[in-house]
Design a protein around this motif. Sequence first.
Motif, PDB file in Angstrom:
ATOM      1  N   ILE A  73       0.849  -1.188   0.000  1.00 44.79           N
ATOM      2  CA  ILE A  73       0.000   0.000   0.000  1.00 44.79           C
ATOM      3  C   ILE A  73       0.885   1.239   0.000  1.00 44.79           C
ATOM      4  O   ILE A  73       1.812   1.343   0.793  1.00 44.79           O
ATOM      5  N   GLY A  74       0.595   2.158  -0.921  1.00 45.71           N
ATOM      6  CA  GLY A  74       1.328   3.419  -0.980  1.00 45.71           C
ATOM      7  C   GLY A  74       0.364   4.576  -0.839  1.00 45.71           C
ATOM      8  O   GLY A  74      -0.783   4.494  -1.272  1.00 45.71           O
ATOM      9  N   ILE A  75       0.827   5.648  -0.208  1.00 48.04           N
ATOM     10  CA  ILE A  75       0.007   6.857  -0.119  1.00 48.04           C
ATOM     11  C   ILE A  75       0.909   8.069  -0.269  1.00 48.04           C
ATOM     12  O   ILE A  75       1.988   8.121   0.314  1.00 48.04           O
ATOM     13  N   GLU A  76       0.495   9.011  -1.117  1.00 47.93           N
ATOM     14  CA  GLU A  76       1.261  10.229  -1.362  1.00 47.93           C
ATOM     15  C   GLU A  76       0.400  11.438  -1.044  1.00 47.93           C
ATOM     16  O   GLU A  76      -0.759  11.491  -1.448  1.00 47.93           O
ATOM     17  N   ASP A  77       0.970  12.407  -0.367  1.00 54.20           N
ATOM     18  CA  ASP A  77       0.290  13.668  -0.056  1.00 54.20           C
ATOM     19  C   ASP A  77      -1.060  13.443   0.612  1.00 54.20           C
ATOM     20  O   ASP A  77      -1.975  14.254   0.448  1.00 54.20           O
ATOM     21  N   ALA A  78      -1.218  12.354   1.340  1.00 55.70           N
ATOM     22  CA  ALA A  78      -2.435  12.016   2.080  1.00 55.70           C
ATOM     23  C   ALA A  78      -3.671  11.917   1.204  1.00 55.70           C
ATOM     24  O   ALA A  78      -4.779  11.882   1.699  1.00 55.70           O
ATOM     25  N   GLU A  79      -3.502  11.850  -0.135  1.00 50.36           N
ATOM     26  CA  GLU A  79      -4.696  11.766  -0.977  1.00 50.36           C
ATOM     27  C   GLU A  79      -4.600  10.780  -2.131  1.00 50.36           C
ATOM     28  O   GLU A  79      -5.608  10.268  -2.587  1.00 50.36           O
TER      29      GLU A  79
END
Length: 142
Positions: free
Chosen positions: A18-24
Amino acid sequence: GVGRGSWPCLTQTCDVEIGIEDAEVVSFSETNGPTCCEGQVQEDGSLVGSVTQGGVQNGGSFEFKPHGEASSGLGSLHSQYRGTISFESGGASHEIEVNVNSSSAAVVAPLTEELRYDYAKALLKFFLLLAFQEMVSGGYVH
């Protein structure tokens, strides 16, 4: 941030990165499978986006709604989601449950910091040992 999770696939459970960038911007990618989901975190906390199979986009989509604890330790993600996934445009929607593992996300930072501290201590001890050895062999200490 990058973390791990799982979801059901056929008769077993598959591990998911799981990846998440800039909380969005969020992505789910099977570690040993072809399915990858990429999408956006919505205002209500749900995740919506597209599905690819082996790098091919056939119009599949997903919508995961938060379920369970509010924090997974991985940015703005919840610990569990329930929703639907389809693999092609106009294809059947399948119900799915996605688990986000908090332990893998929470352990990474403190462990790294502790290891850096231990490494710095070891380097300092080695440097002082070399300096002391230099002093003894050079005749500074009688």
